[in-house]
Design a protein around this motif. Sequence first.
Motif, short mmCIF file in Angstrom:
data_model
loop_
_atom_site.label_atom_id
_atom_site.label_comp_id
_atom_site.label_asym_id
_atom_site.label_seq_id
_atom_site.Cartn_x
_atom_site.Cartn_y
_atom_site.Cartn_z
N ILE A 115 17.44 4.35 6.84
CA ILE A 115 17.15 3.63 5.60
C ILE A 115 17.03 2.15 5.95
O ILE A 115 17.85 1.61 6.69
CB ILE A 115 18.26 3.83 4.55
CG1 ILE A 115 18.40 5.31 4.19
CG2 ILE A 115 17.97 3.00 3.30
CD1 ILE A 115 19.57 5.60 3.25
N GLU A 116 16.00 1.50 5.40
CA GLU A 116 15.87 0.04 5.55
C GLU A 116 16.10 -0.58 4.18
O GLU A 116 15.43 -0.24 3.20
CB GLU A 116 14.48 -0.32 6.07
CG GLU A 116 14.29 -1.83 6.23
CD GLU A 116 12.87 -2.18 6.65
OE1 GLU A 116 12.32 -3.15 6.09
OE2 GLU A 116 12.31 -1.48 7.51
N ARG A 117 17.07 -1.53 4.10
CA ARG A 117 17.41 -2.16 2.82
C ARG A 117 17.50 -3.67 3.02
O ARG A 117 18.37 -4.15 3.75
CB ARG A 117 18.74 -1.61 2.30
CG ARG A 117 19.18 -2.19 0.95
CD ARG A 117 20.45 -1.52 0.47
NE ARG A 117 20.24 -0.09 0.29
CZ ARG A 117 21.19 0.83 0.51
NH1 ARG A 117 22.38 0.46 0.94
NH2 ARG A 117 20.92 2.11 0.32
N ALA A 118 16.58 -4.40 2.38
CA ALA A 118 16.56 -5.87 2.45
C ALA A 118 16.58 -6.35 3.90
O ALA A 118 17.32 -7.28 4.26
CB ALA A 118 17.73 -6.45 1.67
N GLY A 119 15.79 -5.71 4.74
CA GLY A 119 15.69 -6.11 6.14
C GLY A 119 16.77 -5.56 7.04
O GLY A 119 16.72 -5.72 8.26
N LYS A 120 17.77 -4.88 6.46
CA LYS A 120 18.86 -4.31 7.25
C LYS A 120 18.60 -2.82 7.49
O LYS A 120 18.19 -2.10 6.58
CB LYS A 120 20.18 -4.49 6.50
CG LYS A 120 21.39 -3.92 7.23
CD LYS A 120 22.66 -4.07 6.39
CE LYS A 120 23.84 -3.41 7.07
NZ LYS A 120 25.07 -3.50 6.24
N ILE A 121 18.84 -2.38 8.72
CA ILE A 121 18.62 -0.98 9.08
C ILE A 121 19.94 -0.21 8.99
O ILE A 121 20.96 -0.62 9.56
CB ILE A 121 18.06 -0.86 10.52
CG1 ILE A 121 16.72 -1.59 10.63
CG2 ILE A 121 17.91 0.61 10.90
CD1 ILE A 121 15.63 -1.02 9.76
#
Length: 591
Positions: A251-257
């Motif tokens: 999952i990628e969330r706001a640039g965080k993996i």
Amino acid sequence: MSFAFFFTSALLIFMSILLIKEWLEVELTLFVVLLLLLAARIITLEEAFEGFSNEGMLSVGLLYIIAGALENTGSLNQLGAYLLGNTSSSVFRKLLRLCFPAATASAFINNTPLVAMAIPVVRSWADKNRFPLSKLLIPLSYATILGGTCTLIGTSTNLVVHGLLIKNKLSGMAFFEISKVGIPLALAGILLLCVLSSLLLPDRKEPLVELGENTREFVIALRVTDEYANRGKTIEEAGLRHLTGLFLFQIERAGKIIAPARPDDRIYENDRLFFTGLPKTILELQKTSGLVLIKDASFDLKHYDSDEVKTYEAVISPSSPLIGQNVRESNFRTIYGAVIIAIHRNGERIKKKIGDVVLRAGDTLLLLADKEFFKKWYHSVDFYLVSSADVVSSKSRRQGYFSLAVLGGVVILTVFKILPLIVAAGFGAVVLILTRCISLVEVKNQIDWRVLIIIACAFGISTAVTNSGIADLLSQIILKCADYYGIIGVLAGIYFITNLYTCFISNNAAAALVFPIAFTTARLLHVDVIPFAVAVAIAASCAFATPIGYQTNMMVYGPGGYRYTDFVKIGLPLQIVVGILAVLLLHRIYF
């Protein structure tokens, strides 16, 4: 007794053995018997082939086209997902949620194509709910059989009996004639079916395609929008953990993996979900409402027309100008007129958004493009290979609603006797073809020609039963039941003879063979033929005790991982109880 009697009797016994042993295909067996009866002059040339122009047989063929359009447009998939939903309730309640909608749909859609359409819907539901498919598919088959006894168009057997009535100079059955018995029978039968299935059916899992080192995996990244129904839920709760042929790995969330994605990770709006899977499962996944691949595509990726937009796999060649460019900068859609759905890279799991992937020689692209893509790029040096991928039928949402409206129109025109069924279904089929809800190529594939040949041949064989005197003799024997048990004994005799015969041969053939006996019996008793015709139609359909008793039973046999005894355990008590109820209802309603 004449030569015709002995020859036809011997031929029917021979035919029954062939059908029970399955030494030849059913349609071939019936056609050979028909030719032998014609050669022996038991029936005339006109009688032999009148079934091929019979209204009942032609109506079945037209209903296959309408059912095919519903399948193409995904109308039943949407309906199935809405009705089944996600539930953690008891097995009995889950079966009720499946069986009642299936039976209701089967009352208006021929149950054979309905089960063909429903199996993938039920399989998907079972996968998402981690529920054994073996608990669902026999109930699905039996529920559609029971639902098919509720209206004239519910099953081809009803239409065969309807056609035989017309052939004998009667008006045939009204649309809801069979409903008087069929509806209460279906309600009671489904309740008993759900009880028996929840207690006696095994917990067998269908063999699934496993992703692994030797599997050619594609990677797809989908963005979560505000339309996704499972926002805020965990991966486990959203049913994304145990998908057939698919794996959510990141999952990628706001640039965080977030990798690896865990079952208790929650899904939020604007998340990007990275899946790896097989081409067909990926194509189905990207059509999920609320999961978006790309917003500004030149066509609707979720509701594209599969007659115009096809799926392809293209392998990038070493001389391709695409090498070293990322997908976004390559201007791929403008140059090639195609959208990259997913990418396969041998020996490596891609962990970037599709647009950020730098393309290499040997990468396999899963594409959506117009039908001219293959001709245009097959010989291009840009690609090693261009080939068609798995076909996933797709139509616009408007066409889906339109197909349902056409089915409703056919039902209304028939119910209110504005048009005969064959005319209403014919207009419906033509309208669906003209509006491209189904193509002519798909029409050829959707119609089960084997079933139509079986029905057509059965009419000629049925005539031979009458011409040879067999119907008269058996009618006289059954009439003796009236001396001891009255009219209810005669009804029971007709019903259970048909019911026993249909356990071992085609239901349509059984109905056609026993109908002349029922018709003659009613005439000798000087009573209405309709209750006897209804008895034959219901008895020929309600074959639960063996997998060969009805086509839908055979259709679920393999996917459910069943054994012969599974059908006996559930089907035999159900068949006996339904038979007794049917005879009692027929006697109560008509006499």
